[in-house]
Design an enzyme around this catalytic site. Structure first.
Site, short mmCIF file in Angstrom:
data_model
loop_
_atom_site.label_atom_id
_atom_site.label_comp_id
_atom_site.label_asym_id
_atom_site.label_seq_id
_atom_site.Cartn_x
_atom_site.Cartn_y
_atom_site.Cartn_z
N GLU A 62 27.76 -34.81 -3.74
CA GLU A 62 26.67 -35.55 -4.38
C GLU A 62 25.29 -35.03 -4.02
O GLU A 62 24.45 -35.75 -3.47
CB GLU A 62 26.77 -37.05 -4.07
N GLU B 237 35.94 -39.36 -5.81
CA GLU B 237 35.62 -40.73 -5.34
C GLU B 237 35.60 -41.68 -6.52
O GLU B 237 35.13 -41.33 -7.61
CB GLU B 237 34.23 -40.80 -4.69
C1 BGP Z 1 29.00 -42.05 -2.43
C2 BGP Z 1 29.16 -41.27 -1.14
C3 BGP Z 1 30.13 -41.87 -0.20
C4 BGP Z 1 30.13 -43.37 -0.14
C5 BGP Z 1 30.07 -44.01 -1.53
C6 BGP Z 1 29.85 -45.50 -1.51
O1 BGP Z 1 27.73 -41.83 -2.95
O2 BGP Z 1 29.57 -39.96 -1.44
O3 BGP Z 1 29.93 -41.29 1.07
O4 BGP Z 1 29.24 -43.86 0.75
O5 BGP Z 1 29.05 -43.42 -2.30
O6 BGP Z 1 28.50 -45.75 -1.24
P1 BGP Z 1 27.98 -46.99 -0.43
O7 BGP Z 1 28.60 -46.87 0.90
O8 BGP Z 1 26.51 -46.86 -0.42
O9 BGP Z 1 28.44 -48.19 -1.17
#
Ligand code: BGP
Length: 490
Positions: free
Chosen positions: A170, A386
């Protein structure tokens, strides 16, 4: 697009789950690891939610064997994790720390011994602090060379063991949060610097792929992009044009560089007009043009909706001034170097979508839209790296009944299956996340895992692992190769 019957998932579909080093490992200074910008950032009170940090996290560093046993029990086919650069090169580009390499080698061996395909992310945001101090992090071109060196250490050690590699996680999130909004380290709020740092990350991505071709010729590599489609609020052609601008600003600005080897002309022109374009040398252009990933990693949570920009649309703000005499480029620049996109589109709420407890839109159909758009624009196989639901989980008599998470994942996976049936090539799906973990800015309250971890923001407690209802649901999805998703649907 209506299908009377959905295609089966491919036999070798990689049913997976994901994590990132800083969010799970702990052991922040164990066995020679150097500090990272996240270790440093979390030390300052107020930077993170209730001052949570990754010093212990869920202690995966010491409990990885137990965690892999849970993966095995679930039947997981793939596990995506990231390597913390500071464990491998404690000062970013100097001496290799054998203990750090050994940790990941042990983890990889443990995964392979249990029939789980490792998906290795090279950079999930935890830059060695020394590089921040020496070269201003990604603002210095030296960091590109350091990244290349770090990648080559890993390629040499794990070539033959790791088939799938992910370069940047990301970039479209860590760059704006770190260099525009000041919400992540290094807490910079300067657009000009942001675009230059971003350019260097593009170069690092390209260098990493170039070395990969030599050192891991049989492996597959690609970046993971946080993608969501940009919808127009209405079919008013002005809104449709705004959505086109939004796609360029939010997505193609990165994706075209990764997959076509060059910046999209529209964005480069706007940034040049605003004096924000990065310095790009002819050598940089040649480097970017010389690489193409093997697959595109996609992190999907939600997209966005836009309408025509406020200058042209005659909004409240526009009626207060005589905008007929204003050059929107200059206007955007004057208004605080804060929003070059203001002249392109205006972000609005989508009236059709519900939201999570953290205000993220829930849009399973958007997942199919995303997969379709990416496949047709870039013609690369897709690895979903993800997708998941952040929620409050309540322990009830020692159990977590997370039917909301099951619904979310079920709905998204069904849309993924429809996209497969439409003709999109999808290699695998990694849910975020395998265990509960530290959310960068939301501490341990916002949970994503299939496996509950008993700890909270204030205390590490016992860090006991406990499968949630979603664990058993996903176990069944994997065991039936997704056949149970369409139960009652076909
Ligand atoms: C993405 C990241 C992850 C994770 C996920 C959920 O952007 O790659 O590392 O954190 O988001 O985000 P959050 O923990 O802010 O809900």
């Amino acid at each position: 697009m209506f299908h009377t019957k959905l295609d089966d998932f491919p036999k070798d579909f990689l049913w997976g789950a994901a994590s990132a080093a800083y969010q799970i490992e702990g052991g922040f200074d164990a066995d020679g690891k150097g500090p990272t910008i996240w270790d440093d950032f979390a030390m300052t009170a107020g930077n993170t939610f209730e001052n949570t940090d990754g010093k212990v996290a869920i202690d995966h560093y010491h409990r990885y064997k137990e965690d892999v046993q849970w993966m095995k029990k679930m039947g997981l086919k793939a596990y995506r994790f990231s390597v913390s650069w500071g464990r491998i090169l404690p000062d970013g580009n100097g001496k290799v720390n054998e203990a750090g390499l050994a940790f990941y080698e042990n983890l990889i061996d443990e995964l392979l011994a249990n029939g789980i395909e490792p998906l290795l992310t090279l950079y999930h945001w935890d830059l060695p602090l020394a590089l921040q101090e020496k070269y201003q992090g990604w603002e210095g071109r030296e960091t590109v060379a350091a990244f290349k060196k770090y990648c080559e250490v890993l390629y040499r050690r794990f070539s033959g063991k790791v088939r799938y590699w992910i370069t940047m996680n990301e970039q479209n999130v860590f760059i704006p949060l770190g260099y525009r909004w000041g919400a992540h380290p290094p807490k910079v709020t300067d657009l000009k610097r942001m675009y230059q740092a971003n350019h260097h990350v593009n170069l690092a991505n390209a260098e990493a792929i170039t070395s990969f071709r030599q050192l891991v010729p049989e492996g597959k590599i690609g970046p993971s992009f946080g993608y969501g489609p940009t919808y127009p609020l209405s079919c008013n052609p002005n809104d449709v044009l705004a959505a086109e601008n939004g796609e360029d600003f939010n997505n193609r600005f990165w994706l075209d560089v990764y997959c076509k080897g060059k910046y999209p002309k529209f964005m480069l022109k706007q940034l040049t007009n605003l004096g924000l374009a990065p310095t790009i040398t002819p050598e940089d252009e040649a480097l970017l043009a010389s690489v193409r990933p093997d697959f595109l990693g996609v992190n999907y949570y939600h997209g966005g909706t836009v309408k025509q920009n406020e200058y042209e649309a005659g909004s409240q703000m526009a009626t207060e001034k005589d905008f007929s005499k204003v050059d929107p480029y200059q206007m955007a620049a004057k208004e605080g170097e804060k929003a070059p996109e203001k002249a392109m589109f205006q972000t609005v709420e989508n009236p059709y979508l519900e939201k999570t407890d953290w205000g993220w839109e829930i849009d399973p159909v958007g997942f199919r839209v995303a997969l379709r758009k990416l496949a047709s624009a870039y013609d690369l196989p897709i690895m979903v790296t993800e997708n998941g639901l952040g929620a409050y989980d309540e322990l009830q008599e020692g159990l977590i009944h997370d039917d909301y998470r099951i619904d979310y994942l079920q709905n998204h996976l069904l849309e993924l299956q429809k996209a497969l049936t439409d003709g999109v090539e999808i290699l695998g799906y990694c849910a975020w996340s395998f265990t509960d973990l530290l959310s960068w800015l939301n501490g341990y309250k916002k949970r994503y895992g299939f496996v509950y971890v008993d700890r909270d923001n204030q205390s590490e407690k016992a860090l006991t692992r406990l499968p949630k209802d979603s664990f058993y649901w996903y176990q069944e999805v994997i065991a039936t190769n997704g056949q149970n998703l369409t139960k009652g649907e076909k």
